[in-house]
Design a protein around this motif. Structure first.
Motif, PDB file in Angstrom:
ATOM      1  N   ASP A  78       0.825  -1.193   0.149  1.00 15.33           N
ATOM      2  CA  ASP A  78      -0.067   0.255   0.103  1.00 15.33           C
ATOM      3  C   ASP A  78       0.859   1.392   0.142  1.00 15.33           C
ATOM      4  OD1 ASP A  78      -2.256  -1.602   0.066  1.00 15.33           O
ATOM      5  OD2 ASP A  78      -2.655  -1.416   2.269  1.00 15.33           O
ATOM      6  N   ASP A  79       1.924   1.199   0.831  1.00 18.17           N
ATOM      7  CA  ASP A  79       2.943   2.321   0.755  1.00 18.17           C
ATOM      8  C   ASP A  79       3.663   2.551  -0.392  1.00 18.17           C
ATOM      9  OD1 ASP A  79       2.141   2.477   3.467  1.00 18.17           O
ATOM     10  OD2 ASP A  79       4.119   2.020   3.959  1.00 18.17           O
ATOM     11  N   TYR A  80       3.907   1.443  -1.253  1.00 18.26           N
ATOM     12  CA  TYR A  80       4.417   1.901  -2.498  1.00 18.26           C
ATOM     13  C   TYR A  80       3.454   2.043  -3.376  1.00 18.26           C
ATOM     14  CZ  TYR A  80       6.545   0.292  -6.864  1.00 18.26           C
ATOM     15  OH  TYR A  80       7.372   0.055  -8.170  1.00 18.26           O
ATOM     16  N   ASP A  81       2.195   1.621  -3.443  1.00 22.20           N
ATOM     17  CA  ASP A  81       1.273   1.986  -4.348  1.00 22.20           C
ATOM     18  C   ASP A  81       1.156   3.666  -4.425  1.00 22.20           C
ATOM     19  OD1 ASP A  81       0.955  -0.441  -5.371  1.00 22.20           O
ATOM     20  OD2 ASP A  81      -0.821  -1.211  -4.276  1.00 22.20           O
ATOM     21  N   GLN A  82       0.963   4.253  -2.965  1.00 20.20           N
ATOM     22  CA  GLN A  82       0.794   5.291  -2.891  1.00 20.20           C
ATOM     23  C   GLN A  82       1.861   6.259  -3.196  1.00 20.20           C
ATOM     24  OE1 GLN A  82       0.107   5.763   1.381  1.00 20.20           O
ATOM     25  NE2 GLN A  82      -2.069   5.004   1.218  1.00 20.20           N
ATOM     26  N   ALA A  83       3.049   5.735  -3.082  1.00 18.80           N
ATOM     27  CA  ALA A  83       4.350   6.492  -3.520  1.00 18.80           C
ATOM     28  C   ALA A  83       4.415   6.513  -5.237  1.00 18.80           C
ATOM     29  CB  ALA A  83       5.580   5.910  -3.109  1.00 18.80           C
ATOM     30  N   VAL A  84       3.950   5.566  -5.727  1.00 18.96           N
ATOM     31  CA  VAL A  84       4.050   5.499  -7.298  1.00 18.96           C
ATOM     32  C   VAL A  84       2.715   6.320  -7.781  1.00 18.96           C
ATOM     33  CG1 VAL A  84       3.329   4.008  -9.221  1.00 18.96           C
ATOM     34  CG2 VAL A  84       5.043   3.229  -7.514  1.00 18.96           C
ATOM     35  N   ALA A  85       1.633   6.528  -7.063  1.00 21.47           N
ATOM     36  CA  ALA A  85       0.525   7.220  -7.366  1.00 21.47           C
ATOM     37  C   ALA A  85       1.008   8.768  -7.266  1.00 21.47           C
ATOM     38  CB  ALA A  85      -0.642   7.132  -6.690  1.00 21.47           C
TER      39      ALA A  85
END
Length: 183
Positions: free
Chosen positions: A145-152
């Protein structure tokens, strides 16, 4: 396990008394002319060592077998007006079978109890493994989830960089150094 707790044995004496009274009452009602059911094969008095051995173990099974043997022999002797020794001589296989089957039922209890203990130990190991894997899964989901937020959040910069890199392919070799500097 909680459902089985209400069936946990409470007293050998109470169970033995209930089984003995039940079998003796059935003997009096059904075959009062054959006390101890010596003529019946197998004798219903075998229930006493079988049930107690299966519920309480080897010692209880053999003890109940001995009690059943004494009970049947004494009933047979009393009804036939013969001595206990003569009654025992007439039903030696019956009294021996009480001891034997009580011991067998007790050993089965011990074997099943050991199997149950091993199964419970294996179950607790599996539960610990599942608990550990669940914690790891929660950690990995958090990381994802943290990675997805950073990519977004950086999605605009990445797409802009991708567009610029594609545009670099269109430049000629002479214009390429200046285009790279403009990035």
């Amino acid at each position: 396990m909680a459902r089985l707790d209400k069936f946990r044995p409470t007293s050998i004496a109470v169970d033995a008394l209930v089984i003995t009274i039940g079998v003796m009452a059935a003997n009096l009602l059904i075959a009062s002319d054959d006390p101890g059911w010596v003529q019946l094969n197998p004798s219903p008095y075998i229930l006493l060592p079988l049930l107690l051995g299966a519920r309480y173990g080897f010692a209880a099974g053999v003890g109940a077998g001995a009690a059943a043997a004494i009970l049947v022999t004494s009933q047979h002797a009393y009804a036939g007006a013969i001595t206990m020794k003569a009654s025992l001589g007439e039903s030696v296989y019956l009294t021996t079978s009480f001891l034997f089957f009580g011991g067998i039922a007790g050993e089965l209890y011990g074997w099943l109890h050991r199997e149950r203990g091993q199964s419970e130990a294996q179950l607790s190991k599996f539960q610990a493994t599942v608990k550990r894997m669940d914690a790891e899964m929660r950690y990995l989901r958090t990381m994802k989830d943290d990675y997805d937020q950073a990519v977004a959040a950086s999605g605009g910069q990445i797409s802009t960089l991708d567009t610029e890199l594609r545009r670099l392919h269109t430049y000629s070799a002479d214009d390429l150094p200046d285009a790279v500097l403009q990035l």
